[in-house]
Design a protein around this motif. Sequence first.
Motif, short mmCIF file in Angstrom:
data_model
loop_
_atom_site.label_atom_id
_atom_site.label_comp_id
_atom_site.label_asym_id
_atom_site.label_seq_id
_atom_site.Cartn_x
_atom_site.Cartn_y
_atom_site.Cartn_z
N THR A 1 0.85 -1.20 0.00
CA THR A 1 0.00 0.00 0.00
C THR A 1 0.88 1.25 0.00
OG1 THR A 1 -0.21 -0.23 2.41
CG2 THR A 1 -2.03 -1.07 1.06
N LEU A 2 1.26 1.73 1.17
CA LEU A 2 2.02 2.98 1.26
C LEU A 2 3.43 2.78 1.77
CD1 LEU A 2 -0.79 5.27 2.77
CD2 LEU A 2 -0.14 5.00 0.36
N THR A 3 3.83 1.53 2.00
CA THR A 3 5.15 1.26 2.57
C THR A 3 5.93 0.32 1.67
OG1 THR A 3 4.25 1.50 4.80
CG2 THR A 3 6.39 0.44 4.61
N ASP A 4 7.19 0.62 1.43
CA ASP A 4 8.06 -0.25 0.65
C ASP A 4 8.39 -1.48 1.48
OD1 ASP A 4 10.46 -1.49 -0.43
OD2 ASP A 4 10.64 0.29 -1.70
N ASN B 1 -1.51 -7.85 -6.40
CA ASN B 1 -1.40 -6.99 -5.23
C ASN B 1 -2.80 -6.58 -4.80
OD1 ASN B 1 0.64 -5.40 -3.51
ND2 ASN B 1 -0.88 -3.86 -4.07
N LEU B 2 -3.12 -6.81 -3.52
CA LEU B 2 -4.45 -6.54 -2.99
C LEU B 2 -4.39 -5.38 -2.01
CD1 LEU B 2 -5.73 -10.16 -2.19
CD2 LEU B 2 -6.12 -8.82 -4.27
N ALA B 3 -5.47 -4.64 -1.94
CA ALA B 3 -5.58 -3.56 -0.97
C ALA B 3 -7.02 -3.46 -0.50
CB ALA B 3 -5.13 -2.23 -1.57
N ALA B 4 -7.17 -3.07 0.76
CA ALA B 4 -8.50 -2.78 1.32
C ALA B 4 -8.56 -1.28 1.53
CB ALA B 4 -8.70 -3.53 2.62
N GLY B 5 -8.98 -0.58 0.52
CA GLY B 5 -8.92 0.88 0.56
C GLY B 5 -7.47 1.32 0.51
N THR B 6 -7.01 2.07 1.53
CA THR B 6 -5.60 2.46 1.62
C THR B 6 -4.83 1.58 2.59
OG1 THR B 6 -6.16 4.07 3.36
CG2 THR B 6 -6.17 4.85 1.06
N SER B 7 -5.48 0.51 3.10
CA SER B 7 -4.83 -0.38 4.06
C SER B 7 -4.47 -1.70 3.41
CB SER B 7 -5.76 -0.64 5.25
OG SER B 7 -6.12 0.57 5.89
N ALA C 1 -16.30 -6.83 -0.42
CA ALA C 1 -16.44 -6.17 -1.72
C ALA C 1 -15.45 -5.03 -1.89
CB ALA C 1 -17.87 -5.65 -1.88
N ALA C 2 -14.95 -4.46 -0.77
CA ALA C 2 -14.02 -3.34 -0.84
C ALA C 2 -12.60 -3.77 -1.19
CB ALA C 2 -14.01 -2.58 0.48
N LEU C 3 -12.32 -5.10 -1.19
CA LEU C 3 -10.99 -5.60 -1.49
C LEU C 3 -10.75 -5.48 -3.00
CD1 LEU C 3 -9.01 -6.85 0.56
CD2 LEU C 3 -9.62 -9.08 -0.34
N THR C 4 -9.65 -4.83 -3.39
CA THR C 4 -9.40 -4.59 -4.81
C THR C 4 -8.03 -5.09 -5.21
OG1 THR C 4 -8.58 -2.38 -4.29
CG2 THR C 4 -10.90 -2.56 -4.90
N ILE C 5 -7.93 -5.50 -6.46
CA ILE C 5 -6.65 -5.89 -7.05
C ILE C 5 -6.06 -4.65 -7.71
CG2 ILE C 5 -5.51 -7.36 -8.75
CD1 ILE C 5 -7.72 -9.41 -8.36
N THR C 6 -4.96 -4.15 -7.14
CA THR C 6 -4.36 -2.92 -7.66
C THR C 6 -3.29 -3.19 -8.70
OG1 THR C 6 -2.70 -2.88 -5.89
CG2 THR C 6 -4.80 -1.77 -5.45
N PHE C 7 -2.82 -4.42 -8.76
CA PHE C 7 -1.79 -4.77 -9.75
C PHE C 7 -1.86 -6.26 -10.00
CE2 PHE C 7 2.46 -6.54 -10.50
CZ PHE C 7 2.82 -5.85 -11.67
N GLU C 8 -1.69 -6.68 -11.24
CA GLU C 8 -1.65 -8.10 -11.56
C GLU C 8 -0.64 -8.32 -12.70
OE1 GLU C 8 -4.55 -11.87 -12.79
OE2 GLU C 8 -5.41 -9.88 -12.40
N TRP C 9 0.22 -9.27 -12.47
CA TRP C 9 1.20 -9.67 -13.48
C TRP C 9 0.85 -11.08 -13.93
CZ3 TRP C 9 5.42 -7.42 -15.88
CH2 TRP C 9 6.26 -8.29 -16.60
N PRO C 10 0.82 -11.37 -15.23
CA PRO C 10 1.27 -10.52 -16.35
C PRO C 10 0.19 -9.67 -16.99
CG PRO C 10 0.94 -12.76 -17.10
CD PRO C 10 0.62 -12.76 -15.64
N ARG C 11 -1.03 -9.62 -16.42
CA ARG C 11 -2.09 -8.85 -17.09
C ARG C 11 -1.71 -7.40 -17.29
NH1 ARG C 11 -7.36 -7.47 -13.82
NH2 ARG C 11 -5.87 -5.88 -13.11
#
Length: 485
Positions: free
Chosen positions: A359-362, A398-404, A473-483
Amino acid sequence: MLIVSQPRSLVQHEAVLTENQFQSVMAGASQGAINFDALIIGDARRIAIVDTRTFIGQRLGHSAASIVSYATCATPPTRGNDVGNWTKVLKALEAELGITFTKDDADRIGCFEVATLQAWLESETPVLIEAIRPDTETPNTAGVRKLHICRTAEFARGRHQAHVVCFSDQRRLMDRLVVLDPGQRRSTPIEAPHPIDRFELSVFSAAGELLHRDAAPFINKFQITMGIQGRKLRIDDELSRRANAQKKKDDRSHGQVTSVTHERFGSTYAPVNESAERHRLRMNELTQRCFPSASQDKWFRRTLDNELGVIAHFDKLLNGGAVSAAVLVDPFFGADALARLVLRLSSTDVNVTVVTSWTLTDPDTGQRLAEPASAVSQLEALLRNTSQIVNPKLRIINLAAGTSQAFHDRYLLLYPREGKPQVYLLSNSVNAIAANWPFCMSLLADDIRQQVQAYIEGLCRGVDVTRAVTEAAALTITFEWPRDA
């Protein structure tokens, strides 16, 4: 009894067949199908037989019934939401028929079986073991050392042979063949050199046919734990209020704790040489430390050798000859983990899915990222540069629940080419694995594995199945490889 499962119902049919009806059914079985006419279940039905097996098992109070099992493979397929209903059905059948589906009888679901019982049918078992305790017990004479085989008058008309095995602490004390002559209702004494804690008995006809089997342990000692209740403490916190608001359907008071003090005491019915017992326990402890029981759990120290060792172990687990696919759940899987682990995996014929949650941390530096969009940029760049040399068929989401973060736990799910899926619980993330901290992985037992597997497979779809529907439902895929490549 016939059990027929339909999509929304379970229908149970019972019938007492005449000799002609039974012979009709068996005639059909000899031709490769089970035929149930209207007299049995009301509707004509024909089920093809795909396999036939004959074995000896326990049925209807008989321990050595001859069973012919006709496999029809007509059982409806199972779905995830069928598990509860199937469990109820199988438990009901276990209680009524004595079939242990949880152990060795799972492949008998969908089978039509014919059991041939012994001549005594529903009468009491005509043979039993009589255990003789000494008239006067002392520490040197306590415990069961003497057995007799007893037969009913009618059963004793024939000649039988009995195989008796006696054990103590898993050691075989005695293994004897006993001949029971016609008219002999009680065998000669069968004496063991030491007190026994278990026996096994098999009774055969004069021609060598197995008629009856029995096995039982003896209670040589017991231990009782007694809990004495003390003070009661009532807790009124946020957890208690939430539990009370949901009106939990159990007997526990979620906001009340009662202190308990335990006392343990026991007794023994067999001689105990305290010096020998202490020696046995010490030597058992020594040998267990020298030769610990092998398991699939692993622990790696914080050393360079173990850094390399854990990577080699992952490569062994992700062997394409043994597994077809795997899912690594790690919320801090980043560029370092990709380079450290994935580039060193050798199998090209295994599908590997990595579920992470930046999310917001490396994840490699622990530093806060300037913007959410940069969370996967370094990982994406490395994936583009190494995609031609990564051996497994790799998918990363990569999954995120909002900004968490969407999750914080770590697992490895394996799909073996043979056998059940396996789930390992991982102690920490694979970036700097066994470098900053020791690393432990533990294989979950099957009942827990099923629940965690459903959770992991939900994450692969972008759903947290442990949350309420609206939260999931709020869980989102923010990145997917190789898509997203």
